[in-house]
Write an enzyme that holds these catalytic residues in place. Structure first.
Site, PDB file in Angstrom:
ATOM      1  N   CYS A   1      -2.032   8.483  -2.775  1.00  0.00           N
ATOM      2  CA  CYS A   1      -1.413   8.832  -1.478  1.00  0.00           C
ATOM      3  C   CYS A   1       0.048   8.348  -1.427  1.00  0.00           C
TER       4      CYS A   1
ATOM      5  N   CYS B   1      -0.820   6.749   8.130  1.00  0.00           N
ATOM      6  CA  CYS B   1      -1.714   6.241   7.073  1.00  0.00           C
ATOM      7  C   CYS B   1      -3.160   6.632   7.352  1.00  0.00           C
TER       8      CYS B   1
ATOM      9  N   CYS C   1      -4.644   2.402  -2.097  1.00  0.00           N
ATOM     10  CA  CYS C   1      -3.745   3.493  -1.702  1.00  0.00           C
ATOM     11  C   CYS C   1      -3.966   4.725  -2.580  1.00  0.00           C
TER      12      CYS C   1
ATOM     13  N   CYS D   1       8.702   8.442   6.235  1.00  0.00           N
ATOM     14  CA  CYS D   1       9.768   7.559   6.747  1.00  0.00           C
ATOM     15  C   CYS D   1      11.052   8.370   6.964  1.00  0.00           C
TER      16      CYS D   1
ATOM     17  N   CYS E   1      15.701   0.434   7.547  1.00  0.00           N
ATOM     18  CA  CYS E   1      14.449   0.444   8.313  1.00  0.00           C
ATOM     19  C   CYS E   1      14.709   0.344   9.826  1.00  0.00           C
TER      20      CYS E   1
ATOM     21  N   CYS F   1       3.108   7.636   3.611  1.00  0.00           N
ATOM     22  CA  CYS F   1       4.064   6.761   4.311  1.00  0.00           C
ATOM     23  C   CYS F   1       5.470   6.940   3.743  1.00  0.00           C
TER      24      CYS F   1
ATOM     25  N   ASP G   1       3.532 -15.724  11.478  1.00  0.00           N
ATOM     26  CA  ASP G   1       4.853 -15.080  11.406  1.00  0.00           C
ATOM     27  C   ASP G   1       5.948 -16.070  11.814  1.00  0.00           C
TER      28      ASP G   1
ATOM     29  N   CYS H   1       5.355   4.685   9.417  1.00  0.00           N
ATOM     30  CA  CYS H   1       4.676   4.587   8.116  1.00  0.00           C
ATOM     31  C   CYS H   1       3.255   4.029   8.249  1.00  0.00           C
TER      32      CYS H   1
ATOM     33  N   CYS I   1       9.100   0.045  14.588  1.00  0.00           N
ATOM     34  CA  CYS I   1       8.780   1.409  14.171  1.00  0.00           C
ATOM     35  C   CYS I   1       7.429   1.358  13.479  1.00  0.00           C
TER      36      CYS I   1
HETATM   37  C1  B12 Z   1      11.114 -10.055   7.004  1.00  0.00           C
HETATM   38  C2  B12 Z   1       9.988  -9.292   7.668  1.00  0.00           C
HETATM   39  C3  B12 Z   1      10.251  -7.985   8.053  1.00  0.00           C
HETATM   40  C4  B12 Z   1      11.518  -7.238   7.630  1.00  0.00           C
HETATM   41  C5  B12 Z   1      11.345  -6.779   6.152  1.00  0.00           C
HETATM   42  C6  B12 Z   1       9.984  -6.110   5.924  1.00  0.00           C
HETATM   43  C7  B12 Z   1       9.411  -6.177   4.517  1.00  0.00           C
HETATM   44  N1  B12 Z   1       8.346  -5.431   4.329  1.00  0.00           N
HETATM   45  O1  B12 Z   1       9.871  -6.870   3.640  1.00  0.00           O
HETATM   46  C8  B12 Z   1      11.572  -6.072   8.668  1.00  0.00           C
HETATM   47  C9  B12 Z   1      12.394  -6.496   9.869  1.00  0.00           C
HETATM   48  C10 B12 Z   1      12.105  -4.732   8.150  1.00  0.00           C
HETATM   49  C11 B12 Z   1      10.098  -6.014   9.089  1.00  0.00           C
HETATM   50  C12 B12 Z   1       9.534  -4.896   9.650  1.00  0.00           C
HETATM   51  C13 B12 Z   1       8.194  -4.816  10.019  1.00  0.00           C
HETATM   52  N2  B12 Z   1       7.311  -5.822  10.049  1.00  0.00           N
HETATM   53 CO1  B12 Z   1       7.658  -7.580   9.319  1.00  0.00          CO
HETATM   54  N3  B12 Z   1       7.781  -9.287   8.591  1.00  0.00           N
HETATM   55  C14 B12 Z   1       8.731  -9.894   7.932  1.00  0.00           C
HETATM   56  C15 B12 Z   1       8.270 -11.307   7.562  1.00  0.00           C
HETATM   57  C16 B12 Z   1       8.900 -12.297   8.549  1.00  0.00           C
HETATM   58  C17 B12 Z   1       8.610 -11.731   6.152  1.00  0.00           C
HETATM   59  C18 B12 Z   1       8.239 -10.686   5.083  1.00  0.00           C
HETATM   60  C19 B12 Z   1       9.114 -10.883   3.889  1.00  0.00           C
HETATM   61  O2  B12 Z   1       9.992 -10.132   3.618  1.00  0.00           O
HETATM   62  N4  B12 Z   1       8.903 -11.940   3.173  1.00  0.00           N
HETATM   63  C20 B12 Z   1       9.657 -12.211   1.998  1.00  0.00           C
HETATM   64  C21 B12 Z   1       9.148 -11.322   0.864  1.00  0.00           C
HETATM   65  C22 B12 Z   1       9.713 -11.859  -0.467  1.00  0.00           C
HETATM   66  O3  B12 Z   1       7.758 -11.490   0.872  1.00  0.00           O
HETATM   67  P1  B12 Z   1       6.699 -10.319   1.109  1.00  0.00           P
HETATM   68  O4  B12 Z   1       7.313  -9.081   1.663  1.00  0.00           O
HETATM   69  O5  B12 Z   1       5.549 -10.887   1.837  1.00  0.00           O
HETATM   70  O6  B12 Z   1       6.320  -9.954  -0.356  1.00  0.00           O
HETATM   71  C23 B12 Z   1       5.653 -10.868  -1.208  1.00  0.00           C
HETATM   72  C24 B12 Z   1       4.191 -10.508  -1.373  1.00  0.00           C
HETATM   73  O7  B12 Z   1       3.710  -9.677  -0.324  1.00  0.00           O
HETATM   74  C25 B12 Z   1       4.133  -9.906  -2.710  1.00  0.00           C
HETATM   75  N5  B12 Z   1       4.163  -8.440  -2.727  1.00  0.00           N
HETATM   76  C26 B12 Z   1       5.027  -7.607  -2.120  1.00  0.00           C
HETATM   77  N6  B12 Z   1       4.740  -6.378  -2.416  1.00  0.00           N
HETATM   78  C27 B12 Z   1       3.653  -6.414  -3.225  1.00  0.00           C
HETATM   79  C28 B12 Z   1       2.937  -5.384  -3.820  1.00  0.00           C
HETATM   80  C29 B12 Z   1       1.823  -5.705  -4.602  1.00  0.00           C
HETATM   81  C30 B12 Z   1       1.053  -4.609  -5.239  1.00  0.00           C
HETATM   82  C31 B12 Z   1       1.436  -7.057  -4.765  1.00  0.00           C
HETATM   83  C32 B12 Z   1       0.247  -7.413  -5.567  1.00  0.00           C
HETATM   84  C33 B12 Z   1       2.180  -8.077  -4.191  1.00  0.00           C
HETATM   85  C34 B12 Z   1       3.280  -7.729  -3.419  1.00  0.00           C
HETATM   86  O8  B12 Z   1       5.266 -10.351  -3.433  1.00  0.00           O
HETATM   87  C35 B12 Z   1       6.295 -10.709  -2.561  1.00  0.00           C
HETATM   88  C36 B12 Z   1       6.979 -11.920  -3.053  1.00  0.00           C
HETATM   89  O9  B12 Z   1       6.137 -13.064  -2.999  1.00  0.00           O
HETATM   90  C37 B12 Z   1       6.711 -11.176   7.718  1.00  0.00           C
HETATM   91  C38 B12 Z   1       6.020 -12.481   8.167  1.00  0.00           C
HETATM   92  C39 B12 Z   1       5.831 -13.431   7.017  1.00  0.00           C
HETATM   93  N7  B12 Z   1       6.162 -14.685   7.249  1.00  0.00           N
HETATM   94  O10 B12 Z   1       5.390 -13.054   5.965  1.00  0.00           O
HETATM   95  C40 B12 Z   1       6.559 -10.063   8.757  1.00  0.00           C
HETATM   96  C41 B12 Z   1       5.407  -9.093   8.600  1.00  0.00           C
HETATM   97  C42 B12 Z   1       5.344  -8.622   7.173  1.00  0.00           C
HETATM   98  N8  B12 Z   1       5.847  -7.986   9.437  1.00  0.00           N
HETATM   99  C43 B12 Z   1       4.873  -7.389  10.057  1.00  0.00           C
HETATM  100  C44 B12 Z   1       5.028  -6.201  10.822  1.00  0.00           C
HETATM  101  C45 B12 Z   1       3.857  -5.836  11.739  1.00  0.00           C
HETATM  102  C46 B12 Z   1       6.176  -5.431  10.724  1.00  0.00           C
HETATM  103  C47 B12 Z   1       6.413  -4.042  11.351  1.00  0.00           C
HETATM  104  C48 B12 Z   1       5.222  -3.101  11.313  1.00  0.00           C
HETATM  105  C49 B12 Z   1       6.884  -4.263  12.815  1.00  0.00           C
HETATM  106  C50 B12 Z   1       7.141  -2.982  13.585  1.00  0.00           C
HETATM  107  N9  B12 Z   1       6.134  -2.423  14.273  1.00  0.00           N
HETATM  108  O11 B12 Z   1       8.242  -2.507  13.587  1.00  0.00           O
HETATM  109  C51 B12 Z   1       7.582  -3.513  10.485  1.00  0.00           C
HETATM  110  C52 B12 Z   1       7.037  -2.749   9.251  1.00  0.00           C
HETATM  111  C53 B12 Z   1       8.070  -2.332   8.248  1.00  0.00           C
HETATM  112  C54 B12 Z   1       7.425  -2.144   6.882  1.00  0.00           C
HETATM  113  N10 B12 Z   1       7.190  -0.899   6.476  1.00  0.00           N
HETATM  114  O12 B12 Z   1       7.122  -3.124   6.222  1.00  0.00           O
HETATM  115  C55 B12 Z   1       3.545  -8.067   9.820  1.00  0.00           C
HETATM  116  C56 B12 Z   1       2.708  -7.190   8.887  1.00  0.00           C
HETATM  117  C57 B12 Z   1       1.236  -7.143   9.255  1.00  0.00           C
HETATM  118  C58 B12 Z   1       0.500  -6.425   8.177  1.00  0.00           C
HETATM  119  N11 B12 Z   1      -0.576  -5.764   8.541  1.00  0.00           N
HETATM  120  O13 B12 Z   1       0.888  -6.453   7.027  1.00  0.00           O
HETATM  121  C59 B12 Z   1       3.997  -9.457   9.205  1.00  0.00           C
HETATM  122  C60 B12 Z   1       3.064 -10.015   8.131  1.00  0.00           C
HETATM  123  C61 B12 Z   1       4.098 -10.433  10.396  1.00  0.00           C
HETATM  124  C62 B12 Z   1       2.725 -10.919  10.877  1.00  0.00           C
HETATM  125  N12 B12 Z   1       2.332 -12.139  10.566  1.00  0.00           N
HETATM  126  O14 B12 Z   1       2.017 -10.201  11.531  1.00  0.00           O
HETATM  127  N13 B12 Z   1       9.444  -7.181   8.810  1.00  0.00           N
HETATM  128  S1  SF4 Z   2      -0.089   6.137   3.858  1.00  0.00           S
HETATM  129 FE1  SF4 Z   2      -1.452   4.341   3.751  1.00  0.00          FE
HETATM  130  S2  SF4 Z   2      -2.906   4.798   2.059  1.00  0.00           S
HETATM  131 FE2  SF4 Z   2      -1.171   6.233   1.907  1.00  0.00          FE
HETATM  132  S3  SF4 Z   2       0.198   5.198   0.441  1.00  0.00           S
HETATM  133 FE3  SF4 Z   2       0.902   4.671   2.507  1.00  0.00          FE
HETATM  134  S4  SF4 Z   2      -0.111   2.727   2.944  1.00  0.00           S
HETATM  135 FE4  SF4 Z   2      -1.195   3.625   1.198  1.00  0.00          FE
HETATM  136  S1  SF4 Z   3       8.934   0.989   9.811  1.00  0.00           S
HETATM  137 FE1  SF4 Z   3       9.776   3.081  10.127  1.00  0.00          FE
HETATM  138  S2  SF4 Z   3      11.820   3.026   9.217  1.00  0.00           S
HETATM  139 FE2  SF4 Z   3      10.741   1.188   8.476  1.00  0.00          FE
HETATM  140  S3  SF4 Z   3       9.819   1.821   6.530  1.00  0.00           S
HETATM  141 FE3  SF4 Z   3       8.273   2.270   8.096  1.00  0.00          FE
HETATM  142  S4  SF4 Z   3       8.660   4.411   8.710  1.00  0.00           S
HETATM  143 FE4  SF4 Z   3      10.460   3.707   7.606  1.00  0.00          FE
END
Ligand code: B12
Ligand code: SF4
Ligand code: SF4
Length: 203
Positions: free
Chosen positions: A70, A128, A67, A77, A93, A73, A13, A124, A121
């Site tokens: 389902c 799950c 998924c 939210c 978010c 999530c 990360d 979501c 948060c």
């Molecule tokens: C910016 C970021 C955030 C932002 C935006 C979140 C988002 N989902 O985009 C914010 C601040 C909101 C956030 C929140 C959270 N985050 Co965050 N975040 C990041 C970070 C630094 C970058 C992700 C990102 O946006 N990258 C840029 C975009 C372009 O890339 P991407 O989202 O990875 O998407 C790419 C691929 O995944 C793919 N892709 C995306 N969707 C799909 C769907 C399909 C079907 C396929 C095939 C491909 C695909 O294409 C995209 C482009 O290449 C990563 C760490 C990292 N370096 O990756 C952690 C990371 C994603 N976060 C993490 C966590 C734990 C969280 C939170 C749960 C924290 C919390 N408890 O509050 C929340 C969850 C919110 C949510 N529902 O996602 C973990 C996730 C762990 C996991 N099991 O996945 C990560 C991986 C950090 C880590 N190394 O542990 N986060």
């Molecule tokens: S709750 Fe879990 S299994 Fe259901 S759609 Fe969301 S991520 Fe997928």
């Molecule tokens: S982390 Fe909370 S606010 Fe963000 S997408 Fe998930 S349920 Fe919604």
């Protein structure tokens, strides 16, 4: 890092690497509709990291998506930050606003919907089925929360001093949330109709 002529570099990360994408390609789990990577063993309760190397390794098969139909999530939210499967609108978010937003006040639509969240948060992920039915607790001590941070008092956090912050969040990713942000997040919860005071703020 260099060893026996090979180069390696690691990220957790920390760099411009898409953690979830590579984890999915490496067969660890799938990118789910809540946008997190879900593993079969631990659900989405995992941190992701990677080692980049020029070693010639045999790749694993990418993981399939499970998924199905389902949408729990998306439905759960409270701020509609998942407008479509796999898409997070960070502006809506709670995780973004409580951890990254440094403004003095939270946007109104977030503040009234915090549901006790003061640091990130997990709604979501909590709803799950993969987390509810299959995830196992970790056996890694370093992943356990500091005892004083389990079920903290919102009133206490609303007054958090610099010294308390430094002590309570030593060696913790939660240091990203500065004392003024803890105070802001806790105060917003105390004023929010969504707060549940019998079970104060999860962190
Ligand atoms: C910016 C970021 C955030 C932002 C935006 C979140 C988002 N989902 O985009 C914010 C601040 C909101 C956030 C929140 C959270 N985050 Co965050 N975040 C990041 C970070 C630094 C970058 C992700 C990102 O946006 N990258 C840029 C975009 C372009 O890339 P991407 O989202 O990875 O998407 C790419 C691929 O995944 C793919 N892709 C995306 N969707 C799909 C769907 C399909 C079907 C396929 C095939 C491909 C695909 O294409 C995209 C482009 O290449 C990563 C760490 C990292 N370096 O990756 C952690 C990371 C994603 N976060 C993490 C966590 C734990 C969280 C939170 C749960 C924290 C919390 N408890 O509050 C929340 C969850 C919110 C949510 N529902 O996602 C973990 C996730 C762990 C996991 N099991 O996945 C990560 C991986 C950090 C880590 N190394 O542990 N986060
Ligand atoms: S709750 Fe879990 S299994 Fe259901 S759609 Fe969301 S991520 Fe997928
Ligand atoms: S982390 Fe909370 S606010 Fe963000 S997408 Fe998930 S349920 Fe919604």
């Amino acid at each position: 890092m260099q060893s026996q002529g090979h180069q390696a570099r690691y990220y957790i990360d920390t760099g411009p690497i898409s953690d979830k994408l590579w984890a999915q390609r490496a067969g660890l789990g799938w990118i789910a509709k809540n946008s997190n990577l879900i593993t079969r063993e631990y659900g989405s309760w995992v941190f992701l990291g990677e080692i980049l190397t020029d070693l010639d390794l045999t790749p694993d098969r990418p993981h399939l998506q499970h998924c199905g139909t389902c949408t729990r999530c998306l439905d759960a939210c409270p701020t509609q930050a998942l407008p479509a499967p796999f898409v997070v609108d960070a502006n809506r978010c709670i995780a973004y606003h409580t951890i990254e937003n440094r403004a003095a006040e939270l946007p109104g639509a977030i503040a009234v919907n915090l549901h006790n969240w003061v640091a990130g948060c997990d709604i979501c992920q909590d709803v799950c089925p993969w987390n509810q039915r299959f995830a196992q607790p970790t056996n890694i001590d370093d992943f356990q929360p500091y005892p004083e941070n389990v079920a903290p008092s919102l009133k206490e956090l609303a007054q958090l001093s610099e010294a308390d912050w430094s002590q309570r969040f030593r060696a913790s990713a939660l240091r990203r949330i500065k004392p003024a942000m803890w105070q802001r997040n806790a105060k917003a919860n105390l004023a929010s109709p969504s707060a549940e005071f019998s079970n104060p703020g999860p962190i």
